[in-house]
Write an enzyme that holds these catalytic residues in place. Structure first.
Site, short mmCIF file in Angstrom:
data_model
loop_
_atom_site.label_atom_id
_atom_site.label_comp_id
_atom_site.label_asym_id
_atom_site.label_seq_id
_atom_site.Cartn_x
_atom_site.Cartn_y
_atom_site.Cartn_z
N ASP A 69 0.85 -1.18 0.00
CA ASP A 69 0.00 0.00 0.00
C ASP A 69 0.89 1.23 0.00
O ASP A 69 2.05 1.18 0.39
CB ASP A 69 -0.97 0.00 1.19
CG ASP A 69 -0.35 -0.61 2.45
OD1 ASP A 69 0.89 -0.65 2.56
OD2 ASP A 69 -1.11 -1.04 3.33
N GLU A 128 -6.13 3.00 3.41
CA GLU A 128 -6.67 3.49 4.67
C GLU A 128 -8.11 4.00 4.57
O GLU A 128 -8.83 3.97 5.56
CB GLU A 128 -5.80 4.64 5.21
CG GLU A 128 -4.38 4.24 5.56
CD GLU A 128 -4.29 3.46 6.85
OE1 GLU A 128 -5.33 3.23 7.50
OE2 GLU A 128 -3.16 3.05 7.22
#
Length: 374
Positions: A69, A128
């Site tokens: 990520d 997120e």
């Protein structure tokens, strides 16, 4: 070779919120481009701020995937580091700067020699906030590059450097956002009989929803329902017309998440009916499904690392933290594991700072594992 410490510190300075990782994307593309120049079997595709890098195999029978990520968090950094975030109110407090650095290091090492099988590197945005893995999958970003096996890691401040922790079932919980708004009739505090009090209804909901876990969830399985925000009213002598509560559901199976969501909705609607109010219920799971490791692939990974002298392998229980890699692992078999970074501060803490010795340790040992799969 990639300078891991320098790379991590440069990435740490430029955290960006999901789907706004423009500077991060530019930085990664420059690094990846330099690596790709060294051979003729690397191909690059992009999706929004995401990047896919394929090392085409010489005689491919399968595609192995590695995912990182790339986004940061809306947190004001308090580390005091010389290389702290230059973006106000943004911080890599979840270790995604480490994740990206390790991915670049792995790409650099595995690009030195053409593998037999294909190797895909995914630099994924919006972990997120928007479940970027789900967005990319649903938008067809992978195309014919969808891996046959997918791997990824998450750093863990509670574990010492040299530790890899995994299991062969669920590693992280599935999560679901709760937002419920009760709408009644406001009025003067002296005349409650002429109002329909949204605040009292919402307070009743907050207490009643605690019974979901205590009376609907098998104690052996476990679940979490947390209300973290309650907003109603503006002053001391006015009865609230509107009250909004926000929270989260966390469970270790998709089935338990569905059950928990069902009961939260039923309680909210029941409370609203009993107080003669209207209610709006939003339960948004997005792509935050449980991170369920494939048992066979996880056993293979753990057996591999158990044989590596440098690695302290731990078989760990599930954690109630969430991760959108769970969505991709529901489409493709794979494994996620913890990597120890030994920090006194937890993930998402404004002072979270890893021991950077974890970076070369991670690259060296994970590269060995990936080479065994390709």
């Amino acid at each position: 070779m990639i300078d891991l410490i320098k790379t991590r510190r440069e990435l740490h300075q430029i955290p960006e919120i999901g789907l706004e990782e423009f500077e991060t994307h530019k930085y990664l593309m420059e690094k990846i481009g330099k690596i790709a120049e060294k051979n003729n079997f690397t191909e690059i595709r992009t999706w929004n701020t995401g990047i896919l890098v394929m090392l085409h195999g010489s005689d491919p029978e399968k595609t192995i995937g590695w995912r990182t990520d790339i986004d940061g968090l809306p947190i004001v950094e308090e580390t005091g580091l010389e290389f702290k975030s230059v973006h106000d109110g943004r911080m890599h407090a979840c270790g995604h700067d480490c994740h990206m650095t390790i991915a670049l290091g792995l790409l650099d090492q595995l690009s030195l020699e053409q593998p037999k099988n294909n190797m895909l590197f995914l630099f994924q945005p919006a972990e997120e906030n928007e479940a970027g893995g789900m967005l990319m999958y649903k938008d067809g970003a992978f195309g014919d590059w969808l891996p046959d096996e997918f791997y990824g890691l998450h750093v863990n401040p509670d574990l010492p450097v040299g530790t890899i922790a995994c299991n062969n079932n669920t590693l992280f919980a599935g999560t679901c956002e709760i937002e419920i708004t009760f709408k009644g009739l406001g009025g003067h505090a002296a005349f409650p009989h002429s109002t329909r009090d949204a605040l009292v209804a919402a307070a009743t909901f907050v207490t009643q929803v605690q019974t979901v876990v205590s009376r609907n969830v098998n104690p052996i399985e476990g679940a979490v329902v947390t209300i973290g925000s309650f907003h109603a009213g503006n002053t001391h002598n006015v009865i609230s017309e509107v009250a909004t509560v926000k929270g989260t559901i966390r469970t270790l199976t998709a089935e338990m998440n569905e059950l928990t969501q069902k009961r939260v909705r039923q309680i909210a609607e029941g409370v609203a009916m009993s107080f003669d109010l209207d209610v709006e219920v939003s339960l948004n799971q997005k792509g935050y499904l449980p991170v369920e490791n494939n048992p066979e692939l996880a056993d293979n990974l753990m057996s591999f690392f158990n044989e590596e002298e440098e690695v302290n392998l731990l078989d760990v229980l599930p954690s109630m933290t969430g991760e959108d890699f769970g969505y991709l692992l529901h489409q493709v078999p794979g494994v996620m594991f913890w990597l120890g970074i030994d920090s006194p501060y937890a993930l998402h803490h404004p002072k979270m700072s890893p021991d950077e010795k974890a970076l070369p340790f991670g690259v060296e040992n994970i590269a060995k594992f990936l080479k065994s799969r390709i």
